[in-house]
Write a protein that holds these residues in place. Structure first.
Motif, PDB file in Angstrom:
ATOM      1  N   LEU A 121      -5.236  21.801  52.270  1.00  0.00           N
ATOM      2  CA  LEU A 121      -4.006  21.915  51.489  1.00  0.00           C
ATOM      3  C   LEU A 121      -3.049  20.785  51.871  1.00  0.00           C
ATOM      4  CD1 LEU A 121      -3.300  25.752  51.736  1.00  0.00           C
ATOM      5  CD2 LEU A 121      -4.709  24.519  50.079  1.00  0.00           C
ATOM      6  N   PRO A 122      -2.431  20.174  50.878  1.00  0.00           N
ATOM      7  CA  PRO A 122      -1.472  19.112  51.203  1.00  0.00           C
ATOM      8  C   PRO A 122      -0.159  19.689  51.736  1.00  0.00           C
ATOM      9  CG  PRO A 122      -1.648  19.386  48.826  1.00  0.00           C
ATOM     10  CD  PRO A 122      -2.664  20.301  49.446  1.00  0.00           C
ATOM     11  N   GLU A 123       0.548  18.871  52.458  1.00  0.00           N
ATOM     12  CA  GLU A 123       1.862  19.258  52.956  1.00  0.00           C
ATOM     13  C   GLU A 123       2.757  19.616  51.766  1.00  0.00           C
ATOM     14  OE1 GLU A 123       5.332  17.296  55.731  1.00  0.00           O
ATOM     15  OE2 GLU A 123       3.263  16.593  55.940  1.00  0.00           O
ATOM     16  N   GLY A 124       3.561  20.643  51.915  1.00  0.00           N
ATOM     17  CA  GLY A 124       4.463  21.070  50.852  1.00  0.00           C
ATOM     18  C   GLY A 124       3.891  22.149  49.943  1.00  0.00           C
ATOM     19  N   THR A 125       2.641  22.549  50.161  1.00  0.00           N
ATOM     20  CA  THR A 125       2.034  23.600  49.344  1.00  0.00           C
ATOM     21  C   THR A 125       2.735  24.928  49.604  1.00  0.00           C
ATOM     22  OG1 THR A 125      -0.135  22.524  49.328  1.00  0.00           O
ATOM     23  CG2 THR A 125      -0.103  24.898  48.899  1.00  0.00           C
ATOM     24  N   THR A 126       3.123  25.597  48.521  1.00  0.00           N
ATOM     25  CA  THR A 126       3.746  26.921  48.641  1.00  0.00           C
ATOM     26  C   THR A 126       2.921  28.017  47.983  1.00  0.00           C
ATOM     27  OG1 THR A 126       5.042  26.603  46.619  1.00  0.00           O
ATOM     28  CG2 THR A 126       6.084  25.962  48.730  1.00  0.00           C
ATOM     29  N   HIS A 127       2.070  27.626  47.027  1.00  0.00           N
ATOM     30  CA  HIS A 127       1.231  28.594  46.314  1.00  0.00           C
ATOM     31  C   HIS A 127      -0.178  28.038  46.167  1.00  0.00           C
ATOM     32  CE1 HIS A 127       5.319  29.667  45.005  1.00  0.00           C
ATOM     33  NE2 HIS A 127       4.845  30.898  44.972  1.00  0.00           N
ATOM     34  N   VAL A 128      -1.152  28.919  46.268  1.00  0.00           N
ATOM     35  CA  VAL A 128      -2.559  28.552  46.146  1.00  0.00           C
ATOM     36  C   VAL A 128      -3.196  29.456  45.104  1.00  0.00           C
ATOM     37  CG1 VAL A 128      -4.788  28.501  47.358  1.00  0.00           C
ATOM     38  CG2 VAL A 128      -2.709  27.784  48.541  1.00  0.00           C
ATOM     39  N   ARG A 129      -4.105  28.887  44.325  1.00  0.00           N
ATOM     40  CA  ARG A 129      -4.886  29.679  43.369  1.00  0.00           C
ATOM     41  C   ARG A 129      -6.361  29.397  43.614  1.00  0.00           C
ATOM     42  NH1 ARG A 129      -3.316  28.324  37.801  1.00  0.00           N
ATOM     43  NH2 ARG A 129      -4.881  26.701  37.951  1.00  0.00           N
ATOM     44  N   LEU A 130      -7.120  30.460  43.798  1.00  0.00           N
ATOM     45  CA  LEU A 130      -8.572  30.376  43.892  1.00  0.00           C
ATOM     46  C   LEU A 130      -9.145  30.931  42.597  1.00  0.00           C
ATOM     47  CD1 LEU A 130      -9.121  31.740  47.518  1.00  0.00           C
ATOM     48  CD2 LEU A 130      -9.323  29.362  46.753  1.00  0.00           C
ATOM     49  N   ASP A 131      -9.956  30.133  41.914  1.00  0.00           N
ATOM     50  CA  ASP A 131     -10.626  30.552  40.680  1.00  0.00           C
ATOM     51  C   ASP A 131     -12.114  30.706  40.972  1.00  0.00           C
ATOM     52  OD1 ASP A 131      -8.497  30.440  38.558  1.00  0.00           O
ATOM     53  OD2 ASP A 131      -8.341  28.392  39.322  1.00  0.00           O
ATOM     54  N   PHE A 132     -12.594  31.929  40.822  1.00  0.00           N
ATOM     55  CA  PHE A 132     -13.995  32.259  41.076  1.00  0.00           C
ATOM     56  C   PHE A 132     -14.722  32.379  39.744  1.00  0.00           C
ATOM     57  CE2 PHE A 132     -11.444  34.022  44.483  1.00  0.00           C
ATOM     58  CZ  PHE A 132     -12.146  33.717  45.638  1.00  0.00           C
ATOM     59  N   ALA A 133     -15.755  31.577  39.517  1.00  0.00           N
ATOM     60  CA  ALA A 133     -16.560  31.627  38.294  1.00  0.00           C
ATOM     61  C   ALA A 133     -17.690  32.638  38.511  1.00  0.00           C
ATOM     62  CB  ALA A 133     -17.106  30.247  37.959  1.00  0.00           C
ATOM     63  N   VAL A 134     -17.414  33.912  38.255  1.00  0.00           N
ATOM     64  CA  VAL A 134     -18.384  34.959  38.582  1.00  0.00           C
ATOM     65  C   VAL A 134     -19.390  35.238  37.457  1.00  0.00           C
ATOM     66  CG1 VAL A 134     -16.855  36.026  40.271  1.00  0.00           C
ATOM     67  CG2 VAL A 134     -16.832  36.841  37.919  1.00  0.00           C
ATOM     68  N   GLU A 135     -19.097  34.798  36.238  1.00  0.00           N
ATOM     69  CA  GLU A 135     -20.003  35.071  35.125  1.00  0.00           C
ATOM     70  C   GLU A 135     -21.421  34.537  35.361  1.00  0.00           C
ATOM     71  OE1 GLU A 135     -19.694  35.318  30.351  1.00  0.00           O
ATOM     72  OE2 GLU A 135     -18.832  33.538  31.270  1.00  0.00           O
ATOM     73  N   PRO A 136     -21.605  33.279  35.765  1.00  0.00           N
ATOM     74  CA  PRO A 136     -22.977  32.800  36.008  1.00  0.00           C
ATOM     75  C   PRO A 136     -23.704  33.608  37.089  1.00  0.00           C
ATOM     76  CG  PRO A 136     -21.471  30.950  35.855  1.00  0.00           C
ATOM     77  CD  PRO A 136     -20.630  32.195  35.899  1.00  0.00           C
ATOM     78  N   TYR A 137     -22.967  34.041  38.120  1.00  0.00           N
ATOM     79  CA  TYR A 137     -23.569  34.854  39.177  1.00  0.00           C
ATOM     80  C   TYR A 137     -24.113  36.166  38.611  1.00  0.00           C
ATOM     81  CZ  TYR A 137     -23.805  38.151  43.058  1.00  0.00           C
ATOM     82  OH  TYR A 137     -24.227  39.118  43.938  1.00  0.00           O
ATOM     83  N   PHE A 138     -23.300  36.873  37.820  1.00  0.00           N
ATOM     84  CA  PHE A 138     -23.750  38.151  37.260  1.00  0.00           C
ATOM     85  C   PHE A 138     -24.828  37.961  36.198  1.00  0.00           C
ATOM     86  CE2 PHE A 138     -19.713  40.056  38.928  1.00  0.00           C
ATOM     87  CZ  PHE A 138     -20.337  40.953  39.772  1.00  0.00           C
ATOM     88  N   GLU A 139     -24.747  36.889  35.422  1.00  0.00           N
ATOM     89  CA  GLU A 139     -25.800  36.626  34.431  1.00  0.00           C
ATOM     90  C   GLU A 139     -27.143  36.406  35.120  1.00  0.00           C
ATOM     91  OE1 GLU A 139     -24.114  33.362  32.240  1.00  0.00           O
ATOM     92  OE2 GLU A 139     -23.300  34.717  30.720  1.00  0.00           O
ATOM     93  N   LYS A 140     -27.137  35.679  36.233  1.00  0.00           N
ATOM     94  CA  LYS A 140     -28.391  35.469  36.972  1.00  0.00           C
ATOM     95  C   LYS A 140     -28.909  36.782  37.535  1.00  0.00           C
ATOM     96  CE  LYS A 140     -30.550  32.818  40.709  1.00  0.00           C
ATOM     97  NZ  LYS A 140     -31.562  33.807  40.848  1.00  0.00           N
ATOM     98  N   LYS A 141     -28.010  37.597  38.086  1.00  0.00           N
ATOM     99  CA  LYS A 141     -28.419  38.906  38.609  1.00  0.00           C
ATOM    100  C   LYS A 141     -29.041  39.759  37.509  1.00  0.00           C
ATOM    101  CE  LYS A 141     -26.155  41.878  40.940  1.00  0.00           C
ATOM    102  NZ  LYS A 141     -25.157  42.729  41.579  1.00  0.00           N
ATOM    103  N   GLN A 142     -28.419  39.758  36.311  1.00  0.00           N
ATOM    104  CA  GLN A 142     -28.944  40.543  35.196  1.00  0.00           C
ATOM    105  C   GLN A 142     -30.295  40.015  34.735  1.00  0.00           C
ATOM    106  OE1 GLN A 142     -25.711  40.297  32.423  1.00  0.00           O
ATOM    107  NE2 GLN A 142     -24.629  42.039  33.315  1.00  0.00           N
TER     108      GLN A 142
END
Length: 131
Positions: free
Chosen positions: A59-80
């Protein structure tokens, strides 16, 4: 690793429907420096066999908010697809994935480490600040 002027972030995913880590889920990390600031994509990673992202960008200096985006659709499609290959008679004609992606946004302060696990199943998820 966090310093006195930056925070650090780590994450992992547990698929609670099978009680195992979720492998090969793409995770993108974005930051902003203030509530009104624009999001800036820093990069991403993918979960390993233990469901962990060990190489998220710093994280760069001055960061106050973080967003994590998880691409779960491909994971569940493979499981299915794997499950249907094993038992073709059990095919379901319903929608494949209820939550195609999960976005988690949280506030950070310099000098702190934030471990944010995602507990995931096909029809719900939960997150918390871990240690």
């Amino acid at each position: 690793m966090s310093t006195s002027t930056t925070a650090s972030v780590s994450t992992h995913i547990l698929d609670t429907s099978v009680g195992r880590p979720a492998e090969a889920v793409a995770v993108r990390l974005s930051v902003r420096s203030g509530r009104e600031a624009d999001w800036r994509a820093l990069g991403g990673s993918a979960t390993d066999a233990d469901g962990r992202c060990k190489d998220l960008p710093a994280l760069p200096e001055g960061t106050t908010h973080v967003r994590l985006d998880f691409a779960v659709e491909p994971y569940f499609e493979k499981k299915q697809a794997d499950a249907q290959q094993d038992a073709p008679a059990n095919r379901d004609s319903g929608p494949g994935v209820f939550f195609p992606e999960v976005a988690i946004t949280f506030a950070v302060v310099p000098g702190e480490h934030y471990h944010v696990p995602l507990l995931l199943n096909p029809f719900g998820y939960s997150v918390y600040r871990g240690s």
